[in-house]
Design a protein around this motif. Sequence first.
Motif, mmCIF file in Angstrom:
data_model
loop_
_atom_site.group_PDB
_atom_site.id
_atom_site.type_symbol
_atom_site.label_atom_id
_atom_site.label_comp_id
_atom_site.label_asym_id
_atom_site.label_seq_id
_atom_site.Cartn_x
_atom_site.Cartn_y
_atom_site.Cartn_z
ATOM 1 N N UNK A 25 60.569 12.175 57.618
ATOM 2 C CA UNK A 25 60.000 10.709 57.939
ATOM 3 C C UNK A 25 59.889 10.288 56.504
ATOM 4 N N UNK A 26 59.650 10.404 56.121
ATOM 5 C CA UNK A 26 59.741 10.187 54.134
ATOM 6 C C UNK A 26 61.186 8.768 53.931
ATOM 7 N N UNK A 27 62.181 9.080 54.745
ATOM 8 C CA UNK A 27 63.687 8.804 54.155
ATOM 9 C C UNK A 27 63.044 7.055 54.996
ATOM 10 N N UNK A 28 62.404 6.912 56.211
ATOM 11 C CA UNK A 28 63.089 5.881 57.135
ATOM 12 C C UNK A 28 62.353 4.616 55.299
ATOM 13 N N UNK A 29 61.906 5.143 54.238
ATOM 14 C CA UNK A 29 61.487 4.460 53.482
ATOM 15 C C UNK A 29 62.081 3.689 51.906
ATOM 16 N N UNK A 30 63.519 4.719 52.582
ATOM 17 C CA UNK A 30 64.347 5.020 51.602
ATOM 18 C C UNK A 30 64.994 4.019 50.860
ATOM 19 N N UNK A 31 65.447 3.891 49.720
ATOM 20 C CA UNK A 31 65.831 2.950 48.917
ATOM 21 C C UNK A 31 67.913 2.873 49.157
ATOM 22 N N UNK A 32 69.073 3.396 49.162
ATOM 23 C CA UNK A 32 69.534 4.228 49.492
ATOM 24 C C UNK A 32 70.596 2.903 48.245
ATOM 25 N N UNK A 33 71.887 3.974 47.806
ATOM 26 C CA UNK A 33 73.293 3.724 47.079
ATOM 27 C C UNK A 33 72.989 2.138 47.294
ATOM 28 N N UNK B 39 68.484 10.878 59.259
ATOM 29 C CA UNK B 39 67.528 10.903 58.040
ATOM 30 C C UNK B 39 67.814 11.435 56.873
ATOM 31 N N UNK B 40 68.682 12.412 57.076
ATOM 32 C CA UNK B 40 68.742 13.782 55.953
ATOM 33 C C UNK B 40 70.074 12.047 55.290
ATOM 34 N N UNK B 41 70.811 12.217 56.067
ATOM 35 C CA UNK B 41 71.303 11.004 54.777
ATOM 36 C C UNK B 41 71.369 10.401 54.567
ATOM 37 N N UNK B 42 70.238 9.476 54.796
ATOM 38 C CA UNK B 42 68.987 8.268 54.012
ATOM 39 C C UNK B 42 68.183 8.988 52.795
ATOM 40 N N UNK B 43 68.136 10.798 53.227
ATOM 41 C CA UNK B 43 66.861 10.781 52.541
ATOM 42 C C UNK B 43 68.150 11.165 50.845
ATOM 43 N N UNK B 44 69.656 11.825 50.722
ATOM 44 C CA UNK B 44 69.965 12.232 50.078
ATOM 45 C C UNK B 44 70.199 11.303 49.269
ATOM 46 N N UNK B 45 71.134 10.387 50.160
ATOM 47 C CA UNK B 45 71.313 8.110 49.245
ATOM 48 C C UNK B 45 69.776 7.564 48.716
ATOM 49 N N UNK B 46 68.936 8.238 48.968
ATOM 50 C CA UNK B 46 67.247 7.927 48.573
ATOM 51 C C UNK B 46 67.405 7.444 46.587
ATOM 52 N N UNK B 47 67.454 6.679 46.471
ATOM 53 C CA UNK B 47 67.810 5.942 44.895
ATOM 54 C C UNK B 47 66.451 6.401 44.532
ATOM 55 N N UNK B 48 65.432 6.632 45.059
ATOM 56 C CA UNK B 48 64.123 7.290 44.703
ATOM 57 C C UNK B 48 64.339 8.293 43.849
ATOM 58 N N UNK B 49 64.781 9.192 44.214
ATOM 59 C CA UNK B 49 64.425 10.889 44.027
ATOM 60 C C UNK B 49 66.085 11.199 42.696
ATOM 61 N N UNK B 50 65.803 11.715 42.128
ATOM 62 C CA UNK B 50 66.382 12.211 40.841
ATOM 63 C C UNK B 50 67.450 13.168 42.072
ATOM 64 N N UNK B 51 68.600 13.142 40.969
ATOM 65 C CA UNK B 51 69.500 14.324 41.860
ATOM 66 C C UNK B 51 69.100 15.423 41.906
ATOM 67 N N UNK B 52 68.075 16.207 41.041
ATOM 68 C CA UNK B 52 67.539 17.367 41.688
ATOM 69 C C UNK B 52 66.561 17.561 42.264
ATOM 70 N N UNK B 53 66.171 16.881 42.910
ATOM 71 C CA UNK B 53 65.295 16.055 43.460
ATOM 72 C C UNK B 53 65.503 16.440 44.999
ATOM 73 N N UNK B 54 66.815 16.221 44.883
ATOM 74 C CA UNK B 54 68.366 15.470 46.161
ATOM 75 C C UNK B 54 68.423 16.851 46.307
ATOM 76 N N UNK B 55 68.577 18.136 45.906
ATOM 77 C CA UNK B 55 69.659 19.384 45.736
ATOM 78 C C UNK B 55 68.401 20.041 45.955
ATOM 79 N N UNK B 56 67.482 20.031 45.405
ATOM 80 C CA UNK B 56 65.795 20.496 46.254
ATOM 81 C C UNK B 56 65.736 20.221 47.628
ATOM 82 N N UNK B 57 65.648 19.033 47.536
ATOM 83 C CA UNK B 57 65.415 18.831 49.244
ATOM 84 C C UNK B 57 66.173 19.506 50.255
#
Length: 127
Positions: free
Chosen positions: A106-114, A24-42
Motif C-alpha cells: 500500500x506504500x506504493x500508492x505514494x510512489x514517485x515513479x520514474x 502496486x508491485x510495479x509502482x513500488x519497483x519504479x518508486x524513485x524514493x527507493x534506492x536500487x538496493x531497497x527495491x531488490x530487497x523489496x
Amino acid sequence: MTSTDSTRPRWALPPRPPGYDPVLFSWAMRDMRLTWRARGVLAELTTGYTDDDRPLMHQLTSLTRGERLAAEGREAFRKAVAELRALGYLEPEGDGVAERLAVNLDAAKDARPVPDRLHRDDDYDGS
C-alpha cells in the motif's frame, strides 16, 4: 550435494505467484524514493517466500559471506530495510531478533515513479 549446498538456508519456494497487487508491485519497483538496493530487497521479500515461511530478520542478517555469495553485506541489507520501513513498505511483525519482514505494498500508492520523459519511445534514437 556439495558442502556449499548443505550450508545454504532453506526457505520454501512459493508454489504460485504471491497474492500481491501487480499494479502496486510495479509502482513500488519504479518508486524513485527507493534506492536500487531497497527495491531488490523489496522484490525478494514480496515474491521470494511463502506467507508461512518468511524469514526472520536475524536469519537474513546472519548469513555468512560464503552463504551470501554475490549478495551485499549485512549493513547494506540493514540500510535497505530501514529505508523500506521509513516509507512504509515494511511493517514490523514481532520484535527484535524474532521480527519478520512483512511487506505492505500500500506504500506504493505514494510512489514517485520514474519520470514520464524516460518512457517515451519517440525520444529514443537507438544509440
